[in-house]
Design an enzyme around this catalytic site. Structure first.
Site, PDB file in Angstrom:
ATOM      1  NE  ARG A 138       0.952  -7.307  10.814  1.00 58.01           N
ATOM      2  CZ  ARG A 138       1.090  -6.954   9.929  1.00 58.01           C
ATOM      3  NH1 ARG A 138       1.528  -6.304   9.905  1.00 58.01           N
ATOM      4  NH2 ARG A 138      -0.180  -7.453   9.078  1.00 58.01           N
ATOM      5  CD  GLN A 182      -3.538  -5.025   8.271  1.00 58.69           C
ATOM      6  OE1 GLN A 182      -2.485  -4.916   8.891  1.00 58.69           O
ATOM      7  NE2 GLN A 182      -3.227  -5.130   7.116  1.00 58.69           N
ATOM      8  CE  LYS A 228      -0.826   0.601   5.226  1.00 59.08           C
ATOM      9  NZ  LYS A 228       0.170   2.040   5.039  1.00 59.08           N
ATOM     10  CB  THR A 229       3.976   2.448   1.348  1.00 56.94           C
ATOM     11  OG1 THR A 229       3.320   2.431   3.086  1.00 56.94           O
ATOM     12  CG2 THR A 229       5.068   3.615   1.793  1.00 56.94           C
ATOM     13  CG  ASP A 244      -1.750   5.384   5.078  1.00 59.89           C
ATOM     14  OD1 ASP A 244      -2.154   4.408   5.170  1.00 59.89           O
ATOM     15  OD2 ASP A 244       0.071   4.920   5.940  1.00 59.89           O
ATOM     16  CD  GLU A 245      -2.597   1.882   8.411  1.00 60.64           C
ATOM     17  OE1 GLU A 245      -3.650   0.907   8.742  1.00 60.64           O
ATOM     18  OE2 GLU A 245      -1.446   1.241   8.172  1.00 60.64           O
TER      19      GLU A 245
END
Length: 733
Positions: A601, A250, A34-35, A219-220
């Site tokens: 993770r 998330q 995503k970044t 973002d987020e």
């Protein structure tokens, strides 16, 4: 569009980068890049729209700096008007330029948490209230939550049914706000709230910033609260060039005010929204991603999508059952030691747990093996304030002349011995040449009647504890007496919904467990020797200089990180999912999202584990495996799908197929305990009397749902608790 900006991107990533106009929702699964998409989209706007009218928002300075650095590598230069900031830094940027509307100079002060707490503490003192009853650290959180929710103290008072405590907290807040304004200062909670207020009350000011930034990116987005959501809607205006990036799967911060409905309702807020799903994971093996995808699919409140990967199948996920947490930790340390012997660096390993209290077992295991470690986002177990308080109590029992330790806890928990009284006791002890403990028991102690009575109670408590020690009472029994008779647990449990308070209780429980474990290892256990061992641990040098170490952290702190090998521990009902989650309407779904975050993770190897039993304040309790484990498909565990059992010293019984994804080999000891779960279809109705292993006798006041979602509300005295019937140890009376 420049070929460089789409080179190496998959089709959904390209679509997200190329769609520049109108509202855009990018659903970015874990590890889906995503970044990269965000930064390439910003670069596309700059290079192909020829615009500097861009404002990108994120949550941390680290994330903002990373975005800025990546964009700088994609464009010749970043135009001055392109803003890549955190929510708070953007609002500070705006407020500094619009101070005439605030009635403040442009050089106003922004209070951090330390300055906030200092001012609140002064207000509490001037209002003649006890800072132990109204803790400044807790009040800063309450005040911030009001501002994040665009709420106020009146709403809080109504929510708390006009209780005396809520009204006093409101009084403290009003006085705090007055003094802050007089000091020409704002706190962090003010920054977004004041900006929203500025825009709502001054349409002309809002229009100037809407014209300045035609393109808004967030973002987020799943972590935004009401104030942040409102700010974004105001800035995007009628033009609607708003691109939000996030993953509803998330969303794990509702306790901080994050509202998952912000991302779930984006298409309702913007009916013409363009939706892109980034579902390909580039981080983890196929087995890990399949496990995570199938688990999260059990949530109903989510966007339809499925994470997948083209990575290799990878090693099977391991699931191990242990007799208790100590053996669980021992086995994990052994695996890390074995990996290191084969050349792996310690930093490749991460141990996750649901609550801070669980870290003790792993800290002790790693320390005893000489393996370096760091606690990520928290304190080492014996450095936590409540543990230092318990140690101080025991220090006084072991050494009644230790006035410094007694000074630390003379009013912990709050017992009506305020700062003025403490100073009088201290001066009296110096004048008389006696210890602080002797002073609080002295007949001539110059205190007012109420404070004097509380001082005598404390003196008699220590008098009894010291006598018990001299008669050979075990250190753990003395610790349990402190926990029970000091009023500490009652004080910390006063707000059963306060996660910080619950965490402290869990830490104190683990401290008592640590003493019992010490006693089991020693032929002649005594309090002084145990405290000597603790003093060596607390005087250890800090691990700041370490470069290669095992990472220990709660799952909440693991979000955004990744490791080659992850140990996800404590997978028992009541721990993960946490018992507190059942108190919230959508708590189970958030706990499942947290489990999903933990799974994703891990890059290459994932170990899952749970214990059959655990110890709580001296009592051994049976545990039930987490409801999330059966949701993992059997093929993720390898062809055999057998649960590995470790540390179980009893003979093995025949394999028993579970209703879930893997098989459980039950030990020979049958679960004849009457506190075994009644089961999802048990005949339990409103009005039935039941017994819970932890909370004791209670009465069912409501039953809702069906199957595994069947929930009961039980009243234990004045306490009401919600449980899922399928996972709760209850005895029907």
């Amino acid at each position: 569009m420049s070929v460089d900006l789409v080179q190496g991107l998959n089709d959904p990533q390209k679509a997200a980068v190329e769609r520049l106009e109108g509202p855009v929702l990018i659903l970015a699964g874990a590890g889906s890049g995503k970044t990269r998409v965000i930064t390439h989209r910003i670069a596309n706007l700059i290079l192909n729209k020829r615009t500097d009218s861009i404002c990108a928002l994120t949550f941390t300075n680290k994330a903002a700096a990373e975005m800025l650095e990546r964009v700088a590598k994609l464009v010749p230069s970043i135009p001055w008007n392109v803003q890549i900031k955190t929510f708070h830094s953007l609002c500070l940027y705006i407020l500094r330029r619009e101070t005439s509307y605030l009635g403040m100079p442009s050089g106003f002060t922004v209070y951090d948490s330390v300055l906030q707490e200092s001012l609140i503490k002064q207000v509490i003192k001037d209002l003649h209230e006890d800072p132990k009853q109204y803790k400044p650290s807790s009040l800063t959180g309450i005040f911030s939550s009001w501002k994040d929710g665009l709420s106020d103290s009146d709403s809080y008072i109504r929510k708390e049914n006009f209780s005396h405590r809520s009204q006093m907290i409101s009084n403290i807040y009003e006085e705090y706000e007055k003094r802050k304004k007089k000091n020409q200062a704002l706190d962090f909670g003010d920054l977004i709230q004041k900006t929203v207020q500025l825009f709502r009350e001054n349409p002309g000011v809002l229009k100037s910033y809407q014209d300045r930034w035609n393109y808004i990116m967030v973002d987020e987005y799943q972590d935004t609260n009401k104030a942040q959501y409102t700010l974004v809607r105001l800035l995007s205006g009628d033009r609607g060039n708003l691109c939000v990036v996030g993953d509803d799967d998330q969303s794990i911060y509702s306790w901080r005010g994050a509202d998952i409905s912000n991302i779930l309702n984006f298409e309702s807020d913007f009916p013409n929204a363009y939706v892109v799903k980034l579902e390909e994971n580039y981080r983890s093996t196929s087995r890990i991603i399949r496990a995570a995808s199938k688990v999260i699919a059990n949530n109903s409140g989510r966007k339809e999508k499925e994470l997948f990967t083209n990575n290799e199948l990878g090693e099977p996920i391991s699931v191990s059952q242990f007799e208790n947490e100590t053996e669980e930790a021992y086995d994990i340390v052994k695996k890390i030691r074995s990996g290191a012997a084969r050349g792996a660096e310690y930093k490749n390993f991460a141990i996750f747990y649901r609550t801070n209290a669980q870290s003790r077992y792993f800290e002790e295991g790693l320390r005893s093996s000489g393996i370096p470690y760091k606690i990520f986002g928290g304190f080492r177990f014996f450095d936590r304030a409540e543990i230092k308080d318990m140690i101080a109590y025991l220090n006084v029992v072991a050494n009644p002349m230790d006035s410094n330790s007694l000074l630390r806890i003379v009013n912990t928990p709050p017992r009506g011995i305020g700062e003025a009284s403490i100073e009088k006791i201290r001066k009296f002890s110096l004048d008389q040449g006696i210890s602080f403990l002797e002073a609080i028991g002295h007949p001539d102690l110059p205190l007012k009647k109420a404070s004097l009575g509380k001082a005598k109670e404390l003196y008699h408590l220590f008098e009894d504890l010291i006598d018990r020690k001299e008669k050979g009472e075990l250190p753990s029994k003395i610790a349990l007496e402190i926990v029970g008779r000091s009023g500490w647990i009652d004080y910390m449990e006063r707000d059963a919904h306060d996660e910080e308070a619950v965490s402290k209780v869990e830490n104190v429980r683990e401290f008592v467990n640590s003493i019992e474990e010490y006693e089991s290892r020693e032929d002649s256990p005594n309090l002084e020797e145990y405290l000597n061992q603790i003093s060596l641990l607390t005087s250890e040098e800090d691990s700041a200089q370490l470069t290669d170490y095992v990472h220990l952290m709660t799952v909440h702190n693991a979000k955004g990180l990744e490791f080659p090998t992850v140990f996800l521990t404590g997978l028992e009902e009541g721990t993960f999912p946490h018992s507190m989650s059942l108190e919230e309407p959508n708590g189970q779904e958030e706990e499942r999202r947290l489990f999903y975050v933990a799974l994703t993770r891990a890059r290459a190897k994932l170990y899952l584990s749970y214990s059959r039993t655990s110890r709580k304040f001296g009592k051994v309790e049976d545990r039930i495996p987490s409801r999330f484990l059966p949701e993992i498909p059997s093929e993720c565990f390898g062809e055999e799908g057998i649960l590995a059992q470790k540390g179980v010293r009893r003979p093995q019984g025949p394999p028993v197929a579970s209703s879930g994804a893997y098989k459980i080999q039950e030990t020979a000891r049958e679960r004849e305990d009457s506190s075994k779960p009644l089961g999802e279809e048990a005949d339990i109705r409103e009005g039935d009397k039941v017994k819970h292993a932890q909370f004791g006798l209670g009465q069912v006041i409501s039953v809702q749902g069906t199957g595994k979602n069947r929930k009961v509300k039980i009243k234990f005295g004045s306490l009401e608790k919600n449980f899922f019937l399928a996972y709760t140890p209850l005895e029907k009376l």
